[in-house]
Scaffold this motif. Structure first.
Motif, short mmCIF file in Angstrom:
data_model
loop_
_atom_site.label_atom_id
_atom_site.label_comp_id
_atom_site.label_asym_id
_atom_site.label_seq_id
_atom_site.Cartn_x
_atom_site.Cartn_y
_atom_site.Cartn_z
N HIS A 12 0.86 -1.18 0.00
CA HIS A 12 0.00 0.00 0.00
C HIS A 12 0.89 1.22 0.00
CE1 HIS A 12 -3.53 -2.50 0.97
NE2 HIS A 12 -2.67 -3.18 1.70
N ALA A 13 0.46 2.24 -0.73
CA ALA A 13 1.28 3.45 -0.85
C ALA A 13 1.47 4.12 0.51
CB ALA A 13 0.62 4.43 -1.82
N VAL A 14 2.68 4.63 0.73
CA VAL A 14 3.01 5.36 1.95
C VAL A 14 3.47 6.75 1.53
CG1 VAL A 14 4.48 5.47 3.98
CG2 VAL A 14 3.68 3.26 3.14
N PRO A 15 2.79 7.80 1.99
CA PRO A 15 3.17 9.17 1.59
C PRO A 15 4.60 9.50 2.00
CG PRO A 15 1.02 9.13 2.68
CD PRO A 15 1.64 7.77 2.88
N ASN A 16 5.19 10.44 1.30
CA ASN A 16 6.53 10.91 1.65
C ASN A 16 6.52 11.47 3.07
OD1 ASN A 16 7.58 10.29 -0.87
ND2 ASN A 16 7.12 12.31 -1.72
N GLY A 17 7.57 11.19 3.81
CA GLY A 17 7.69 11.68 5.17
C GLY A 17 6.97 10.84 6.20
N VAL A 18 6.37 9.73 5.78
CA VAL A 18 5.65 8.84 6.69
C VAL A 18 6.42 7.53 6.84
CG1 VAL A 18 3.55 7.49 7.04
CG2 VAL A 18 3.40 9.83 6.17
N VAL A 19 6.57 7.08 8.08
CA VAL A 19 7.23 5.81 8.37
C VAL A 19 6.15 4.76 8.64
CG1 VAL A 19 8.76 4.56 9.94
CG2 VAL A 19 9.28 6.92 9.29
N ALA A 20 6.17 3.67 7.87
CA ALA A 20 5.19 2.60 8.03
C ALA A 20 5.84 1.40 8.71
CB ALA A 20 4.61 2.19 6.68
N THR A 21 5.33 1.03 9.87
CA THR A 21 5.76 -0.18 10.56
C THR A 21 4.64 -1.19 10.41
OG1 THR A 21 6.97 1.19 12.16
CG2 THR A 21 6.58 -1.14 12.75
N ARG A 22 4.92 -2.28 9.70
CA ARG A 22 3.88 -3.22 9.30
C ARG A 22 3.85 -4.42 10.24
NH1 ARG A 22 6.73 -0.90 5.70
NH2 ARG A 22 8.33 -2.51 5.93
N TRP A 23 2.73 -4.60 10.93
CA TRP A 23 2.54 -5.72 11.85
C TRP A 23 1.79 -6.84 11.16
CZ3 TRP A 23 3.81 -6.20 17.16
CH2 TRP A 23 4.45 -5.09 17.72
N TRP A 24 2.36 -8.04 11.23
CA TRP A 24 1.73 -9.24 10.68
C TRP A 24 1.45 -10.18 11.85
CZ3 TRP A 24 1.54 -9.56 5.16
CH2 TRP A 24 2.27 -8.56 4.49
N TRP A 25 0.24 -10.12 12.36
CA TRP A 25 -0.14 -10.94 13.50
C TRP A 25 -0.60 -12.32 13.04
CZ3 TRP A 25 0.49 -9.62 18.53
CH2 TRP A 25 0.69 -8.26 18.83
N VAL A 26 -0.08 -13.36 13.67
CA VAL A 26 -0.48 -14.74 13.36
C VAL A 26 -1.00 -15.38 14.65
CG1 VAL A 26 0.28 -17.00 12.51
CG2 VAL A 26 1.32 -14.90 11.59
N ARG A 27 -2.22 -15.88 14.62
CA ARG A 27 -2.69 -16.59 15.80
C ARG A 27 -2.10 -18.00 15.80
NH1 ARG A 27 -8.57 -19.04 17.47
NH2 ARG A 27 -7.96 -19.66 19.58
N HIS A 28 -1.79 -18.52 16.96
CA HIS A 28 -1.19 -19.86 17.09
C HIS A 28 -2.08 -20.95 16.50
CE1 HIS A 28 -3.95 -21.11 20.30
NE2 HIS A 28 -3.81 -19.89 20.79
N ALA A 29 -1.49 -22.10 16.24
CA ALA A 29 -2.22 -23.27 15.73
C ALA A 29 -3.20 -23.79 16.80
CB ALA A 29 -1.23 -24.35 15.33
N PRO A 30 -4.17 -24.62 16.39
CA PRO A 30 -5.21 -25.06 17.33
C PRO A 30 -4.68 -25.95 18.45
CG PRO A 30 -5.42 -26.21 15.24
CD PRO A 30 -4.42 -25.12 15.02
N VAL A 31 -5.28 -25.77 19.61
CA VAL A 31 -4.95 -26.57 20.79
C VAL A 31 -5.86 -27.79 20.81
CG1 VAL A 31 -5.03 -26.60 23.32
CG2 VAL A 31 -4.10 -24.61 22.11
N ARG A 32 -5.30 -28.97 21.02
CA ARG A 32 -6.09 -30.20 21.08
C ARG A 32 -6.10 -30.79 22.49
NH1 ARG A 32 -8.16 -29.04 16.20
NH2 ARG A 32 -6.70 -29.38 14.46
N GLU A 33 -5.29 -30.22 23.39
CA GLU A 33 -5.12 -30.81 24.72
C GLU A 33 -5.99 -30.15 25.78
OE1 GLU A 33 -0.99 -30.32 25.60
OE2 GLU A 33 -0.34 -31.01 23.61
N ASP A 34 -6.92 -29.30 25.35
CA ASP A 34 -7.70 -28.54 26.33
C ASP A 34 -8.90 -29.30 26.88
OD1 ASP A 34 -8.87 -28.42 23.78
OD2 ASP A 34 -9.98 -26.61 24.30
N GLY A 35 -9.30 -30.40 26.23
CA GLY A 35 -10.43 -31.18 26.70
C GLY A 35 -11.74 -30.40 26.68
N GLY A 36 -11.84 -29.42 25.78
CA GLY A 36 -13.04 -28.60 25.71
C GLY A 36 -13.11 -27.54 26.80
#
Length: 246
Positions: A12-36
């Protein structure tokens, strides 16, 4: 299948003079040991057996990023599964306890379905409790929100202009979305965050202004294939269904 080819990265375009810090959030894989049961900050493992899912993740995540995870092992296992599926392994994975899931105190270990069946509809529709109502012996969602926001602000300063891949939890990512929507923690709870989904939040800063842009939330590059339905793990008041599309 290999991740050697240059990956797709949403630009995505970032205007001049602007600093873009891009966060890529990943949720963890599914838990199978919780017993519901509700697990919150219980340090239990996750299921990383579906290699196709992690290969798909590797195709949309940026190379050369700074990697973060919470202090809970399911986030470390998820990061390792992405690397094992062909994504170039970074030099290090930074661990930050501020990105852990909400500590749900005495609710941890209770049957999830029974817990939400006993809650008022207005509460169960959003999260475990109103945002400022702490679990007995634990935290409120607002407590989680405040610690997540503090870590994000610090990292935005330390890694300004970089890509940050953060492997976290459903509550953690909802908190980050609330911050991006103008410091409104309750708004983040309106979003569904699936296991191994990617949420992209860009922090834009200039000499006179700062704010957020939201390129994508809960992106799941494998979702069109029903063979991966088992990747879904309930978060908050969600109850497991046969299909993620139901």
């Amino acid at each position: 299948m290999s991740n050697e080819a240059k990956p797709f990265v949403a630009q995505h375009a970032v205007p001049n003079g602007v600093v873009a810090t891009r966060w890529w959030w990943v949720r963890h894989a599914p838990v199978r040991e919780d017993g519901g049961c509700i697990y919150g900050q219980k340090d239990i493992g996750c299921d990383t057996s579906d290699r196709v899912v992690f290969e798909a993740l590797g195709k949309i995540l940026p190379r050369g990023a700074v990697w973060y995870a919470s202090n809970l092992k399911r986030t470390h296992q998820t990061a390792d599964a992405i690397w094992s599926a062909g994504f170039p392994r970074p030099e290090r994975l930074l661990q930050d306890a501020a990105f852990a899931e909400q500590h749900l105190g005495e609710w941890q270990g209770l049957n999830r379905a029974a817990f939400f069946a006993s809650r008022p509809i207005a509460v169960g529709s959003y999260w475990f409790a109103p945002i400022d109502d702490p679990a007995p012996g634990g935290e409120s969602f607002l407590d989680l929100y405040n610690r997540v926001c503090g870590a994000i602000e610090r990292i935005n300063t330390e890694h300004a202009g970089e890509d940050v891949i953060a492997v976290g939890h459903g509550g953690t990512i909802k908190a980050a979305i609330g911050l991006a929507l103008g410091n409104q923690p309750e708004k983040g709870l309106a979003f569904t965050i699936d296991n191994c989904s990617v949420t992209r939040l860009d922090h834009l800063a200039s000499a006179t202004h700062s704010g957020w842009r939201v390129p994508m939330v809960n992106q799941q590059p494998w979702i069109a294939d029903a063979s991966h339905n088992a990747m879904h793990q309930p978060a908050g008041p969600e109850i497991a269904t046969a299909s993620k599309l139901a």
